[in-house]
Motif scaffolding. Structure first.
Motif, PDB file in Angstrom:
ATOM      1  N   GLU A   1       0.767  -1.370  -0.134  1.00  5.01           N
ATOM      2  CA  GLU A   1      -0.054   0.013  -0.205  1.00  5.01           C
ATOM      3  C   GLU A   1       0.811   1.123   0.045  1.00  5.01           C
ATOM      4  O   GLU A   1       0.514   2.224  -0.614  1.00  5.01           O
ATOM      5  CB  GLU A   1      -0.898  -0.044   1.277  1.00  5.01           C
ATOM      6  CG  GLU A   1      -2.121  -0.814   1.155  1.00  5.01           C
ATOM      7  CD  GLU A   1      -3.050  -1.058   2.363  1.00  5.01           C
ATOM      8  OE1 GLU A   1      -2.550  -0.289   3.271  1.00  5.01           O
ATOM      9  OE2 GLU A   1      -3.889  -1.871   2.332  1.00  5.01           O
ATOM     10  N   LEU A   2       1.791   1.260   0.792  1.00  5.13           N
ATOM     11  CA  LEU A   2       2.591   2.168   0.931  1.00  5.13           C
ATOM     12  C   LEU A   2       3.449   2.539  -0.541  1.00  5.13           C
ATOM     13  O   LEU A   2       3.409   3.724  -1.006  1.00  5.13           O
ATOM     14  CB  LEU A   2       3.817   2.317   1.908  1.00  5.13           C
ATOM     15  CG  LEU A   2       4.939   3.369   2.005  1.00  5.13           C
ATOM     16  CD1 LEU A   2       4.119   4.914   2.287  1.00  5.13           C
ATOM     17  CD2 LEU A   2       6.015   3.055   3.164  1.00  5.13           C
ATOM     18  N   THR A   3       3.894   1.541  -1.146  1.00  4.85           N
ATOM     19  CA  THR A   3       4.603   1.556  -2.521  1.00  4.85           C
ATOM     20  C   THR A   3       3.549   1.962  -3.537  1.00  4.85           C
ATOM     21  O   THR A   3       3.858   2.879  -4.324  1.00  4.85           O
ATOM     22  CB  THR A   3       5.068   0.024  -2.695  1.00  4.85           C
ATOM     23  OG1 THR A   3       5.961  -0.397  -1.726  1.00  4.85           O
ATOM     24  CG2 THR A   3       5.741  -0.107  -4.218  1.00  4.85           C
ATOM     25  N   ALA A   4       2.212   1.556  -3.274  1.00  3.82           N
ATOM     26  CA  ALA A   4       1.275   2.057  -4.329  1.00  3.82           C
ATOM     27  C   ALA A   4       1.078   3.684  -4.075  1.00  3.82           C
ATOM     28  O   ALA A   4       0.988   4.471  -5.105  1.00  3.82           O
ATOM     29  CB  ALA A   4      -0.056   1.157  -4.166  1.00  3.82           C
ATOM     30  N   GLU A   5       1.094   4.093  -3.058  1.00  2.00           N
ATOM     31  CA  GLU A   5       0.864   5.594  -2.658  1.00  2.00           C
ATOM     32  C   GLU A   5       2.229   6.277  -3.311  1.00  2.00           C
ATOM     33  O   GLU A   5       1.863   7.186  -3.821  1.00  2.00           O
ATOM     34  CB  GLU A   5       0.793   5.860  -1.182  1.00  2.00           C
ATOM     35  CG  GLU A   5      -0.377   5.239  -0.667  1.00  2.00           C
ATOM     36  CD  GLU A   5      -0.527   5.263   0.958  1.00  2.00           C
ATOM     37  OE1 GLU A   5       0.615   6.236   1.576  1.00  2.00           O
ATOM     38  OE2 GLU A   5      -1.327   5.032   1.636  1.00  2.00           O
TER      39      GLU A   5
END
Length: 410
Positions: free
Chosen positions: A170-174
């Motif tokens: 999720e952090l990578t996606a953000e």
């Protein structure tokens, strides 16, 4: 990490069965989801996807034949390269070689768990192998399914693994979404900076600005760890950015007399590609040494700021002109006599000192954007790379189920 301790408790006493991917998944061909138009525009709403590195090729206004992954997420899988992506939004497909992979039974097999596992499998592609990889290869590879005789418990374990791994992705996606936004802003700002009033610049044909020098042929068999620095046309759109000081490849030293070279400040262009977007892509060569160039590429020799030219060759104005001079077969080829007519902006053409100063000013601004959006040593790409490494570490840790000796892969 407390989640790992919790997972160990969750797995306690659970048996694991290694099952073929072809058993736990179903696949669909993309035929009815293929995009028909190549008229992509960021103002349109439906993304056109590829399973490769580019992922989102553009956006289409087509409304029929849309894969509704927002209702039923899927894995898109490139049948030739085995590249894959998780998709949970509606899309159109670009390539007929792409398969949509889903769970064969949502009450037994968690599709996101399958996705995470799929990316632990090392690539065993053989160069020149043109088989469809999913059916001939991947469907026979095995995946660990915890306590398959107890579907509810199995799904709970799979779901917990997915929850932990998703916390990393999720952090990578953000960060990736922020990077895409920055790239759009950068592209817009670059085009604005390279748009001039009539009294500020003259748009000149490239053959009035400089000359095109075609490279000479070398092959993979000529590559060496040490030798003559060389740039292959394919590396221009897969490896290099706007400029380069060193090369990825070297070729045999004894070839020197049969090669043709780009010099410092030349702009090197790819002469062929599989896409119109990539053919004509350019890299400014800033290295002190001469560099050999392939016969499907050109060195553009001039007296302007090389990075200014490379940036100008990324603009929509350049691509609109270039598109008229690209052959449209399976392999797209630059028609160099036509390219000579493509015009680039020359600021303050009657005052070289003022012109070079304005070029340098624009380059300095664009360099900052380029670093933010492409640098692997700093900027958002570096942060994304670090988060990806963290995810891969915990993914491999969480999915390191012991495999019985009798399990044989396809």
């Amino acid at each position: 990490m407390s989640d790992l301790g919790f997972l160990q408790k969750l797995l306690e006493g659970a048996e694991v069965e290694w099952m073929p991917l072809g058993t736990v998944t179903a696949y669909e061909q993309p035929t009815k989801y293929l995009v028909q138009s190549k008229n992509y525009d960021d103002r349109f709403s439906t993304p056109v996807l590829t399973a490769g590195k580019t992922f989102v090729l553009g956006y289409t206004d087509e409304t029929n034949g849309i894969y509704e992954a927002s209702k039923s997420p899927t894995i898109i899988f490139d049948d030739f390269t085995t590249a894959n992506k998780w998709v949970d939004f509606d899309f159109k497909a670009k390539s007929s070689a792409m398969k949509m992979i889903t769970s064969s039974d949502d009450e037994k097999y968690h599709i996101k768990y399958i996705y995470h596992w799929l990316n632990t499998i090392p690539s065993d592609l053989v160069e020149g192998d043109h088989k469809r990889q999913w059916i001939s290869n991947y469907s026979g590879k095995t995946i660990p399914i915890p306590c398959p005789e107890e579907p509810e418990k199995s799904l709970a374990i799979q779901g917990e693994i997915v929850r932990i791994l998703d916390s990393f992705t999720e952090l990578t996606a953000e960060l990736t979404a922020e990077l895409e936004l920055r790239k759009k802003q950068y592209n817009h700002y670059r085009d604005q900076l390279l748009t001039f009033n009539e009294d500020e610049a003259e748009w000149k044909p490239m053959d009035e600005i400089g000359e095109f020098i075609r490279g000479k042929r070398f092959t993979k068999a000529d590559y060496r760890d040490e030798g003559i620095s060389a740039i292959h046309y394919g590396e221009i759109y897969t490896h290099y950015g706007v400029f380069a000081h060193s090369t990825l490849s070297k070729v045999r030293s004894e070839m020197a007399d049969s090669l043709r070279f780009a010099e410092k400040n030349d702009v090197i262009m790819a002469g062929v590609s599989e896409t119109v977007e990539d053919v004509g892509k350019a890299v400014a060569w800033l290295g002190e040494e001469k560099v050999a160039i392939h016969d499907d590429s050109y060195a553009f020799r001039h007296v302007m700021n090389p990075k200014f030219i490379a940036y100008a060759m990324q603009t929509n104005a350049f691509h609109d002109q270039k598109g008229q001079f690209v052959s449209r077969g399976k392999i797209k080829r630059l028609l160099i006599d036509g390219m000579k007519k493509v015009k680039l902006p020359v600021p303050f053409p009657n005052d070289q000192e003022k012109s070079l100063a304005e070029q340098a000013r624009i380059v300095a601004i664009l360099d900052k954007f380029d670093t933010l959006t492409t640098s692997l040593s700093e900027g958002l790409p570096r942060e994304i790379e670090l988060r990806q490494q963290q995810y891969e570490y915990y993914r491999d840790l969480l999915l390191s189920f012991p495999k019985p000796a009798e399990v044989v892969e396809a």
